[in-house]
Design a protein around this motif. Sequence first.
Motif, PDB file in Angstrom:
ATOM      1  N   SER A 163       0.826  -1.210   0.000  1.00  0.00           N
ATOM      2  CA  SER A 163       0.000   0.000   0.000  1.00  0.00           C
ATOM      3  C   SER A 163       0.863   1.264   0.000  1.00  0.00           C
ATOM      4  N   LYS A 191       1.757   4.543  -3.154  1.00  0.00           N
ATOM      5  CA  LYS A 191       1.855   5.990  -2.934  1.00  0.00           C
ATOM      6  C   LYS A 191       3.144   6.550  -3.515  1.00  0.00           C
ATOM      7  N   ILE A 208      -3.996   3.738   0.007  1.00  0.00           N
ATOM      8  CA  ILE A 208      -4.743   3.717   1.256  1.00  0.00           C
ATOM      9  C   ILE A 208      -4.229   4.871   2.101  1.00  0.00           C
ATOM     10  N   GLU A 209      -5.135   5.750   2.491  1.00  0.00           N
ATOM     11  CA  GLU A 209      -4.768   6.915   3.298  1.00  0.00           C
ATOM     12  C   GLU A 209      -4.063   6.496   4.585  1.00  0.00           C
ATOM     13  N   GLY A 210      -3.149   7.343   5.053  1.00  0.00           N
ATOM     14  CA  GLY A 210      -2.592   7.142   6.382  1.00  0.00           C
ATOM     15  C   GLY A 210      -1.641   5.967   6.485  1.00  0.00           C
ATOM     16  N   ARG A 230      -8.632   4.863   7.931  1.00  0.00           N
ATOM     17  CA  ARG A 230      -8.063   4.848   6.586  1.00  0.00           C
ATOM     18  C   ARG A 230      -9.102   4.477   5.527  1.00  0.00           C
TER      19      ARG A 230
END
Lengths: 337, 291, 336
Positions: free
Chosen positions: A191, A195, C280-282, C299
């Motif tokens: 994940s 990013k 995925i945030e955070g 998240r």
Amino acid sequence: MTESVLVEVKNLVKHFPITKGIIFKKNVASIRAVDDISFEVERGKTLGLVGESGSGKSTTGRLILRLLDPTSGTIKFDGSDITNLPEDGLKDLRRRTGIVFQDPYSSLDPRKRVVDIIAEPLVIAKWGGRRKIVERVYELLGLVGLRREDAYKYPHQFSGGQRQRIAVARALALSPDLIVADEPVSALDVSVQAKIINLFSTIQKELGVAYLFISHDLSVVRYISDKVAVMYLGKIVEYGPSDVIFEEPLHPYTKSLLTVVPVPNPKVMRSRRPTLLRGEIPSPINPPSGCRFHTRCPYAIKTCSEEEPQITQAKPNHYVLCLFWKEIEEGTLTPQN
Amino acid sequence: MQTEKEGAGEASASEVKTVLRNLRRSRTATFGLTYVVGLVIVAILAPVISPFDPYAQNLLNRLQPPAFPHLLGLDDFGRDVLSRLIHGATVSMQVGLEVVLLSLLIGVVVGAISGYYGGWVDMVCMRLADIFLAFPSLVLAIGIMAVIGPSIFNVVLSLVVVSWPYYARVIRSQTITLKEMDFVTAAKAMGASGKRILLTHIIPNAIPPVIILATLGMGSAILAEAGLSFLGLGVNPPTPSWGVMVASGRDYILQAPHIVISSGLVITITVLAFNLLGDGLRDALDPRLRI
Amino acid sequence: MKGPILNRNEVLLEVKNLRTYIETGAGLVRAVDDVSFDVCRGEIVGLVGESGCGKTMAALSVMRLLPEPYGKIVGGSVYFEGQDLTKLPEEEMRKIRGNKISIIFQDPLTALNPIMKVGDQIVEAIVSHHPIDESAAWQRAINLLQSVGIPDGKVIAEQYPFRISGGMRQRVMIAIALACNPTLLIADEPTTNLDVSIQAQILEVISDIRRRTGTSILLITHNLGLVAWLCDRVFVMYAGKIVEQAPTEELFANPAHPYTELLLKSIPKLESSKEKLETIEGEVPNLIRVPPGCRFHPRCPYVKEVCKKVEPTLFNVNVEHYARCLKHTAEYRLEQ
């Protein structure tokens, strides 16, 4: 050479001598890390360099930045030959290039605050006064998605993904034309990896920086690259536009790799027939004769161990290093058992 | 958490504060630090705080056991043991500090250059270090002292000669590890000079492991000075030195054990305190352990 | 919490409500927090998650090989062939380890003794559970090496670990793990350090073991590609909990937990290119202080008020398919 080419590499060779003896050194062998490769990196574009261990992909990245001295061949950066420039002639290259490493834990000095880490290239290049530099650091932090306050923390206070952002900010400090990214997402979780990959793409779109993106992960390379060079034991075995390489691979090595890369899709995995490469990756100290891939190639015949293939243009912009790519393509040469 | 501060670069006072705060978390390190700081104060203020003149003889009451006002008794010349211990601290601290700082300086320079540049420079430096390391260090120091004659300066000189190779070795191996780290390669890719890389990246990262060696070195330098003085090759009597005191007290170990016990104990506790402090510093200096 | 299709008799390993906590300087880490999963005979089951999700601790709990004295199983049970391993005395447990349950690790170099011949290490594994004479054991070691794809087992058996390549070392590790014909093989990131072409060889060896011997395999990995390749069923772990479990095809086709869904979308695809990757945030939460309610809620793009308060259980979303997400409740659907 056209206007759009930023880096032009021709017949690049790097051999590391293996020496014996303390006072009277004797070269007993050499590691043929990079052996006669040619490629180009275009302005604002990404060249993906993909290969397994011992393929010479990291060495290639370091040669282009002149962190290693080439044994022979030429490297041109923005039209000027940098192959043999002494260190003090490299100032321009150093300002116009950056590097990002795999391990975000060893690429940042643990005893320096983030502000000092990112400021270092600016300080070395005497880019401006303290105040101006700190302002620039804030700007860079924003660019990579970190906050101003982060400037006064130490690297260990960040997660792996954030550290990689710091490393990217440092590489971008002097607005370089080229960044060599050596496995920049390999140490990160899935994940987080996404990013950082997105960060690389956004930055390229906004700043027009070119990447030499080195990775062993074919999916990542396909995603990020415009062109791809597949390396095996110091040679580029296939080179061309990313989509072409991944959709119509010509070299047996590329073909095989594409059938054994695990992809997160059970339907694909179950329908495909993996071509396993036999044996181990040979050592670059004593690479196999003839075609270096012949010891593992499913198609290899006697000629392959005797005759060294030359890189040939198989289709427009698509180069391959195989004696029998045409025969394989036409189906007249089939896998030997 | 540090608050926003302008001016990147200078090692701030808050950094020292952080180290001290971390140091205080460990009880043993706190003891070491307190003792060492106390000893430094005692050494500096010796002329002011010592209750008696360390040279004043009181032959009538020689070997007097501890009793008021001579809290640690008198020695074989009737001199106040406590006062002599206090003045001895000056000698010990001076020898310890000078030996450690000088050997550290030589060790860092030789070790860093040797490790960073490698090749024949490394060869020459390290073979030289090996030669010194091959001798039993105290015997070598005794040999040097025998040739150049006893004095505090010569004690320092001979101890530096035997102890710098240890620092050089550690710094060299640290340097070799560090120069392969990606952050050093990154600095090269920015065009940093060898000097800059050594001074800003390698040496600051190589020093902390040496801090513990240096504090241990303080202890052993103090011990070595005591040993040399004990053998009559160090500080000349009547200058009060802990080693000299143990040496002279030895003859009266049965009649007046307080001389040997008090000076011996001071040496032991001092060496121990330095070791505890060294241990604590190693942890406190690591930014990865900071919160 | 078992699907209707599986036959209970076939269950080899059943982990029930396992809690494994680790004492650290910073606090108590709830690495495995009420985790249940099971492996049937002849099945390959994947336990998948990102670093720090507790998957390795769950595996080590099964083996009772937790880092002493900080790691402890504080609750739940581990039934293996009907017997609760958490209640066994250490002596009995030792007879199971390396015999009925074996484990292979990510880094075969540190898992092998550097000063012992490869063959001797396999022999040691054999004779420690089944005392047979030296030459028979040596012969068996060579056979084992051949069975994991080393045709010249005779030569390799005489080598020291540092003399052979990483892929070869992992084969040796597998040979050691198979020395006593285990019924369960736990593979903890078995190919993470290997090159793609070598990884493929090792994966073939692993799936061949199951085909030949019917050994059950618990594959611990972060790589969803490996799961798609090898596994029959999958358990997805996040922050110390199982968040989703399903047969492999079902999980990839219809991910029912937002974490699984986003994870799948964040992987660059080999087959097609270029749409922006989902992220995925955070960051992954600290397992010392986990968020209240659903652990993924800070998240999660689908978060609603209820998610911040109510801790979800595993909801049955399809045959044998469970997800720990409140999306599957009426309460969530009703909230505006």
